[in-house]
Write a protein that holds these residues in place. Structure first.
Motif, PDB file in Angstrom:
ATOM      1  N   VAL A  76       0.842  -1.200   0.000  1.00  0.00           N
ATOM      2  CA  VAL A  76       0.000   0.000   0.000  1.00  0.00           C
ATOM      3  C   VAL A  76       0.875   1.248   0.000  1.00  0.00           C
ATOM      4  N   LEU A  77       1.943   1.226   0.786  1.00  0.00           N
ATOM      5  CA  LEU A  77       2.910   2.322   0.839  1.00  0.00           C
ATOM      6  C   LEU A  77       4.283   1.803   0.458  1.00  0.00           C
ATOM      7  N   SER A  78       5.093   2.688  -0.111  1.00  0.00           N
ATOM      8  CA  SER A  78       6.505   2.368  -0.269  1.00  0.00           C
ATOM      9  C   SER A  78       7.177   2.449   1.098  1.00  0.00           C
ATOM     10  N   VAL A 125      -3.698   6.933  -1.069  1.00  0.00           N
ATOM     11  CA  VAL A 125      -3.731   5.617  -0.424  1.00  0.00           C
ATOM     12  C   VAL A 125      -5.019   4.887  -0.790  1.00  0.00           C
ATOM     13  N   PHE A 126      -6.156   5.589  -0.679  1.00  0.00           N
ATOM     14  CA  PHE A 126      -7.436   4.965  -1.026  1.00  0.00           C
ATOM     15  C   PHE A 126      -7.468   4.582  -2.505  1.00  0.00           C
ATOM     16  N   ALA A 127      -6.990   5.470  -3.372  1.00  0.00           N
ATOM     17  CA  ALA A 127      -7.032   5.195  -4.812  1.00  0.00           C
ATOM     18  C   ALA A 127      -6.232   3.954  -5.167  1.00  0.00           C
ATOM     19  N   LEU A 132      -9.655  -3.182  -4.550  1.00  0.00           N
ATOM     20  CA  LEU A 132      -9.438  -4.412  -3.798  1.00  0.00           C
ATOM     21  C   LEU A 132     -10.294  -4.493  -2.535  1.00  0.00           C
ATOM     22  N   LEU A 133     -11.018  -3.423  -2.224  1.00  0.00           N
ATOM     23  CA  LEU A 133     -11.849  -3.379  -1.027  1.00  0.00           C
ATOM     24  C   LEU A 133     -13.250  -3.899  -1.328  1.00  0.00           C
ATOM     25  N   HIS A 143     -17.608   4.071   0.767  1.00  0.00           N
ATOM     26  CA  HIS A 143     -17.473   5.526   0.638  1.00  0.00           C
ATOM     27  C   HIS A 143     -16.114   5.833   0.008  1.00  0.00           C
ATOM     28  N   PRO A 144     -16.039   6.822  -0.886  1.00  0.00           N
ATOM     29  CA  PRO A 144     -14.774   7.052  -1.605  1.00  0.00           C
ATOM     30  C   PRO A 144     -13.712   7.819  -0.826  1.00  0.00           C
TER      31      PRO A 144
END
Length: 268
Positions: A76-78, A125-127, A132-133, A143-144
């Motif tokens: 999700v994060l580097s 992060v959400f994008a 996958l959610l 919710h976006p």
């Protein structure tokens, strides 16, 4: 009213910060500290403004948990982005008390800092992981936006979060002047905990697995993986996942951020 916290001027790359809410804070072994701060930066920090050019490639792995919902999303994060979140949290300062959290004595034995992040960080992060959610849960639709209140925990040597289920939360963000934490409307509610692992064995963390329990009492351990996240259903119903933050051992603390994934109830 929020009270300003002295500006952090030790590093020019990080803006000053202030308290945007003050709530009673529960202590690990019992007792409450009034006016425990929830923080925010006065401007969005460049170190937490995520781009897309070098974004990781998130991948989902479902966890067999006896019919309960739980899964991991890796990358999700580097590693550099995860390091920046740790640095941000240490600038606010960890405390023994946790604002707005009510836990029985002896359940949460770690250090806490809560803060309100920016869309420049949580939006990307959400994008990265939205596809996958789960797109719906119990008739509610994804919710976006993630709730922007981050509940962060540092586990030092011997720290543990004993068996519990996570409660449901409203969503939060900042007001336009970045001086107050705002609560989102009641039709938006959290359904999933996102535990974002900010370091792991590659950094020297020893222990600290998250143990998830199945309805039959058996369990599955998730090893912290830097930049990856664990998701599971929360609340206090039969679908909620009992879990433990296992003890950390040695000189390197474990850092995690709890982020709430929000869903919208149908409106008339």
């Amino acid at each position: 009213m929020s009270r300003a916290i002295p500006a952090d001027r030790t590093h020019p790359a990080w803006p000053a910060h202030r308290a945007v809410a003050l709530l009673p804070g529960s202590l690990p072994h019992g007792g409450v500290v009034p006016d425990t701060p929830i923080h925010a930066f006065v401007t969005p920090p460049a170190a937490l403004t995520l781009g897309t050019a070098d974004a990781p490639n998130p991948q989902r792995r479902d966890i067999e948990l006896g019919g309960l919902l739980a899964f991991e999303i890796h990358h999700v994060l580097s590693h550099a982005e995860a390091d920046a979140v740790i640095e941000a949290s240490e600038r606010f300062g960890y405390r023994k008390e946790a604002p707005g959290i009510a836990t029985p004595p002896g359940m949460r034995i770690n250090k806490s800092v809560h803060w309100v992040a920016d869309s420049e960080f949580l939006g990307p992060v959400f994008a990265r992981m939205a596809a996958l959610l789960p797109q719906s849960i119990d008739g509610m639709t994804l919710h976006p936006r993630l709730s922007e209140r981050l509940n962060m925990y540092r586990y030092d040597d011997g720290d543990v979060f004993n068996r519990h289920t996570d409660g449901e939360w409203p969503g939060y963000s900042l007001d336009t002047e970045r001086r107050r934490m705002l609560q989102w409307p009641a039709h938006l509610r959290s359904c999933l905990t996102m535990l974002l692992y900010l370091n792991g064995p590659e950094d020297g963390v020893q222990g600290g697995d998250t143990r998830l329990y199945r309805p039959d009492g058996s369990s599955h351990d998730v090893r912290p993986a830097k930049g990856s996240a664990l998701f599971f259903r929360h609340g206090f119903g039969p679908a909620s996942v009992l879990h433990v933050g296992s003890p950390v051992h040695g000189p390197v603390p474990k850092y995690i951020a709890r982020i709430n994934v929000m869903y919208a109830m149908p409106t008339a």
